[in-house]
Enzyme design. Structure first.
Site, PDB file in Angstrom:
ATOM      1  N   GLY A  36      -8.562  -1.831  -1.525  1.00  0.00           N
ATOM      2  CA  GLY A  36      -9.128  -2.134  -2.843  1.00  0.00           C
ATOM      3  C   GLY A  36     -10.144  -1.090  -3.280  1.00  0.00           C
ATOM      4  O   GLY A  36     -10.419  -0.116  -2.585  1.00  0.00           O
ATOM      5  N   ASP A  51     -15.018  -7.956   6.096  1.00  0.00           N
ATOM      6  CA  ASP A  51     -13.687  -8.371   6.532  1.00  0.00           C
ATOM      7  C   ASP A  51     -13.612  -9.888   6.635  1.00  0.00           C
ATOM      8  O   ASP A  51     -14.532 -10.537   7.158  1.00  0.00           O
ATOM      9  CB  ASP A  51     -13.352  -7.732   7.890  1.00  0.00           C
ATOM     10  CG  ASP A  51     -11.874  -7.809   8.191  1.00  0.00           C
ATOM     11  OD1 ASP A  51     -11.350  -8.917   8.417  1.00  0.00           O
ATOM     12  OD2 ASP A  51     -11.231  -6.740   8.178  1.00  0.00           O
ATOM     13  N   THR A 117       4.687 -15.017  -1.975  1.00  0.00           N
ATOM     14  CA  THR A 117       5.586 -13.935  -2.404  1.00  0.00           C
ATOM     15  C   THR A 117       7.050 -14.357  -2.385  1.00  0.00           C
ATOM     16  O   THR A 117       7.450 -15.241  -1.605  1.00  0.00           O
ATOM     17  CB  THR A 117       5.399 -12.726  -1.456  1.00  0.00           C
ATOM     18  OG1 THR A 117       6.468 -11.804  -1.648  1.00  0.00           O
ATOM     19  CG2 THR A 117       5.432 -13.130   0.012  1.00  0.00           C
ATOM     20  N   TYR A 141       6.062  -9.425   7.127  1.00  0.00           N
ATOM     21  CA  TYR A 141       5.211  -9.732   5.963  1.00  0.00           C
ATOM     22  C   TYR A 141       5.569 -11.104   5.387  1.00  0.00           C
ATOM     23  O   TYR A 141       4.705 -11.977   5.236  1.00  0.00           O
ATOM     24  CB  TYR A 141       5.374  -8.624   4.910  1.00  0.00           C
ATOM     25  CG  TYR A 141       4.806  -8.982   3.558  1.00  0.00           C
ATOM     26  CD1 TYR A 141       3.445  -9.237   3.397  1.00  0.00           C
ATOM     27  CD2 TYR A 141       5.634  -9.081   2.436  1.00  0.00           C
ATOM     28  CE1 TYR A 141       2.923  -9.578   2.153  1.00  0.00           C
ATOM     29  CE2 TYR A 141       5.117  -9.409   1.189  1.00  0.00           C
ATOM     30  CZ  TYR A 141       3.771  -9.662   1.052  1.00  0.00           C
ATOM     31  OH  TYR A 141       3.272  -9.999  -0.170  1.00  0.00           O
TER      32      TYR A 141
HETATM   33  P1  NAD Z   1      -3.990  -4.990  -2.836  1.00  0.00           P
HETATM   34  O1  NAD Z   1      -3.782  -4.276  -1.553  1.00  0.00           O
HETATM   35  O2  NAD Z   1      -4.249  -4.186  -4.058  1.00  0.00           O
HETATM   36  O3  NAD Z   1      -5.135  -6.079  -2.680  1.00  0.00           O
HETATM   37  C1  NAD Z   1      -5.473  -6.687  -1.464  1.00  0.00           C
HETATM   38  C2  NAD Z   1      -6.984  -6.640  -1.331  1.00  0.00           C
HETATM   39  O4  NAD Z   1      -7.370  -7.317  -0.131  1.00  0.00           O
HETATM   40  C3  NAD Z   1      -7.512  -5.213  -1.222  1.00  0.00           C
HETATM   41  O5  NAD Z   1      -8.593  -5.040  -2.098  1.00  0.00           O
HETATM   42  C4  NAD Z   1      -7.949  -5.101   0.244  1.00  0.00           C
HETATM   43  O6  NAD Z   1      -9.040  -4.195   0.403  1.00  0.00           O
HETATM   44  C5  NAD Z   1      -8.308  -6.534   0.584  1.00  0.00           C
HETATM   45  N1  NAD Z   1      -8.177  -6.898   1.996  1.00  0.00           N
HETATM   46  C6  NAD Z   1      -7.071  -6.775   2.787  1.00  0.00           C
HETATM   47  N2  NAD Z   1      -7.333  -7.260   4.019  1.00  0.00           N
HETATM   48  C7  NAD Z   1      -8.622  -7.705   4.012  1.00  0.00           C
HETATM   49  C8  NAD Z   1      -9.449  -8.335   4.970  1.00  0.00           C
HETATM   50  N3  NAD Z   1      -9.033  -8.605   6.222  1.00  0.00           N
HETATM   51  N4  NAD Z   1     -10.708  -8.685   4.605  1.00  0.00           N
HETATM   52  C9  NAD Z   1     -11.156  -8.435   3.347  1.00  0.00           C
HETATM   53  N5  NAD Z   1     -10.422  -7.838   2.392  1.00  0.00           N
HETATM   54  C10 NAD Z   1      -9.154  -7.483   2.725  1.00  0.00           C
HETATM   55  O7  NAD Z   1      -2.678  -5.879  -3.033  1.00  0.00           O
HETATM   56  P2  NAD Z   1      -2.123  -6.587  -4.346  1.00  0.00           P
HETATM   57  O8  NAD Z   1      -0.899  -5.860  -4.782  1.00  0.00           O
HETATM   58  O9  NAD Z   1      -3.217  -6.844  -5.314  1.00  0.00           O
HETATM   59  O10 NAD Z   1      -1.647  -7.966  -3.722  1.00  0.00           O
HETATM   60  C11 NAD Z   1      -2.555  -9.063  -3.631  1.00  0.00           C
HETATM   61  C12 NAD Z   1      -1.894 -10.213  -2.908  1.00  0.00           C
HETATM   62  O11 NAD Z   1      -0.688 -10.569  -3.597  1.00  0.00           O
HETATM   63  C13 NAD Z   1      -1.484  -9.884  -1.471  1.00  0.00           C
HETATM   64  O12 NAD Z   1      -1.758 -11.016  -0.675  1.00  0.00           O
HETATM   65  C14 NAD Z   1       0.017  -9.648  -1.573  1.00  0.00           C
HETATM   66  O13 NAD Z   1       0.662  -9.977  -0.384  1.00  0.00           O
HETATM   67  C15 NAD Z   1       0.408 -10.592  -2.707  1.00  0.00           C
HETATM   68  N6  NAD Z   1       1.614 -10.169  -3.450  1.00  0.00           N
HETATM   69  C16 NAD Z   1       1.631  -8.993  -4.143  1.00  0.00           C
HETATM   70  C17 NAD Z   1       2.773  -8.633  -4.876  1.00  0.00           C
HETATM   71  C18 NAD Z   1       2.839  -7.361  -5.680  1.00  0.00           C
HETATM   72  O14 NAD Z   1       3.872  -7.122  -6.348  1.00  0.00           O
HETATM   73  N7  NAD Z   1       1.793  -6.522  -5.701  1.00  0.00           N
HETATM   74  C19 NAD Z   1       3.902  -9.477  -4.873  1.00  0.00           C
HETATM   75  C20 NAD Z   1       3.834 -10.661  -4.125  1.00  0.00           C
HETATM   76  C21 NAD Z   1       2.689 -11.012  -3.441  1.00  0.00           C
END
Ligand code: NAD
Ligand code: UDP
Length: 329
Positions: A36, A51, A117, A141
């Site tokens: 992020g 975390d 998802t 995943y």
């Molecule tokens: P992203 O990677 O942009 O966002 C995830 C955020 O979580 C990041 O800011 C990361 O720094 C933070 N993070 C990860 N592990 C962490 C931890 N242990 N502690 C604290 N912070 C942590 O991803 P996104 O595309 O915004 O996706 C968000 C959610 O949506 C995810 O759970 C993903 O699986 C789900 N998702 C996304 C999509 C898509 O098309 N992007 C589709 C289906 C599901």
């Protein structure tokens, strides 16, 4: 009372924070910034860098802020990487959710809205996919996401935890004022990769497989605007408040676009020829994924506002033109 948003500095999380603020909610974000961006977090939000698996940090956070509910985005989410590194995915996703829910139980917080998802379904038996269709994930995943959904349900019986799991299809687009958008490094998603061509960052887009059993041979997906996803989180929260009923909902537009069709729309939006080169299939890609979101429309009163693919790509394009290197620009 405030809403705790885990992963609120990520792509979908940061857009949802904007929606929550617009609805008058108070927001606390926890994010490790592993993928992020601090710059994506709106002003007026309490930001805690850390975390999710740090139980002591969560205890402090729940003790310090009056948290009413949690919206849980923080996770590792690359299908291909999860196949190579399953243990890391089980660690971050399942242990993360376990530590989070344990802290919620300790601190008496009983509502969670969860980023699930389409990957929970695996290769679908039919499209559009309904929530009651078989869930047979084809990647670690997808397995971890399904396991989290199930963990929340068991925690309802044991501790009264109410959960809504939102199964997103393909998130795309950016905030309409272009202040935030998608910035993954490395980028793996189709639309931002296509847009790197007119931005001069890539010579061509690679099409992963043109021999699928679809009309033009390329994979078909259901693209949904990130602000429509954001709005669904707010509606899910509202439903948990009003009815206390847990549930699982698909979120998509119900329309499929092939990779070639997406490239064509991007050509139209950007005015660039965007050369495309066919390559072998990417492992684990189902041919067609299309959502039935009838349940979300009925029970959450959800109606996508940016359903048109051209609008979705236009908002993404506006963001990338403004910030060609992402938040670092
Ligand atoms: P992203 O990677 O942009 O966002 C995830 C955020 O979580 C990041 O800011 C990361 O720094 C933070 N993070 C990860 N592990 C962490 C931890 N242990 N502690 C604290 N912070 C942590 O991803 P996104 O595309 O915004 O996706 C968000 C959610 O949506 C995810 O759970 C993903 O699986 C789900 N998702 C996304 C999509 C898509 O098309 N992007 C589709 C289906 C599901
Ligand atoms: N895709 C592609 N070329 C790329 C990236 C993706 O052809 O450079 C295809 C991919 O095979 C899938 C679709 O585009 O069929 C959407 O992929 P993405 O990674 O955006 O989302 P996913 O469907 O994997 O969640």
């Amino acid at each position: 009372m405030a809403i705790l948003v885990t992963g609120g500095a990520g792509y979908i999380g940061s857009h949802t924070v904007k929606e929550l603020l617009a609805q008058g909610e108070r927001v606390v974000v926890i994010d490790s910034l592993v993928t992020g961006h601090k710059e994506a977090v709106s002003d007026g939000v309490v930001f805690v860098q850390g975390d999710l698996r740090d139980a002591a940090l969560l205890d402090d956070l729940f003790a310090m802020h009056e948290i009413e509910a949690v919206i849980h985005f923080a996770a590792s989410s690359l299908v291909g990487v999860s196949v190579q590194q399953p243990l890391e995915y089980y660690d971050n996703n399942l242990i993360g959710a376990h530590v989070l829910v344990s802290a919620m139980v300790r601190h008496g917080v009983n509502k969670i809205v969860f980023s699930s998802t389409a990957a929970t379904y695996g290769e679908p038996k039919r499209v559009p996919i309904e929530e009651s269709d078989p869930t047979e994930p084809t990647s670690p995943y997808g397995e971890t996401k399904l396991a989290m959904e199930r963990m929340f349900r068991w925690c309802e019986q044991a501790y009264g935890l109410k959960s809504i799991s939102l199964r997103y299809f393909n998130a795309a687009g950016a905030y309409p004022d272009h202040s935030i958008g998608e910035d993954h490094k490395p980028e793996t998603h189709l639309i931002p990769l296509i847009l790197q061509v007119p931005l001069g960052q890539r010579q061509h887009i690679t099409i992963f497989g043109d021999d699928y059993p679809t009309e033009d041979g390329t994979c078909v997906r259901d693209y949904i605007h990130v602000m429509d996803l954001a709005n669904a989180h707010w509606l899910a929260l509202k439903r948990l408040r009003e009815t206390g009923e847990s549930g699982v909902y698909n979120l998509g537009n119900g329309t499929g676009f092939s990779v070639k069709q997406v490239i064509d729309v991007a050509r139209e939006v950007t005015g660039h020829p965007i050369p495309a080169v066919a390559a072998p299939r990417r492992a684990g890609d189902p041919a067609v994924l299309i959502a039935s979101s009838a349940k979300a429309q009925r029970e959450l009163d959800w109606q996508p506002k940016y359903a048109d693919l051209k609008t979705i790509i236009q908002t993404a394009w506006d963001w990338h033109v403004r910030k060609p290197q992402g938040f670092e620009s």
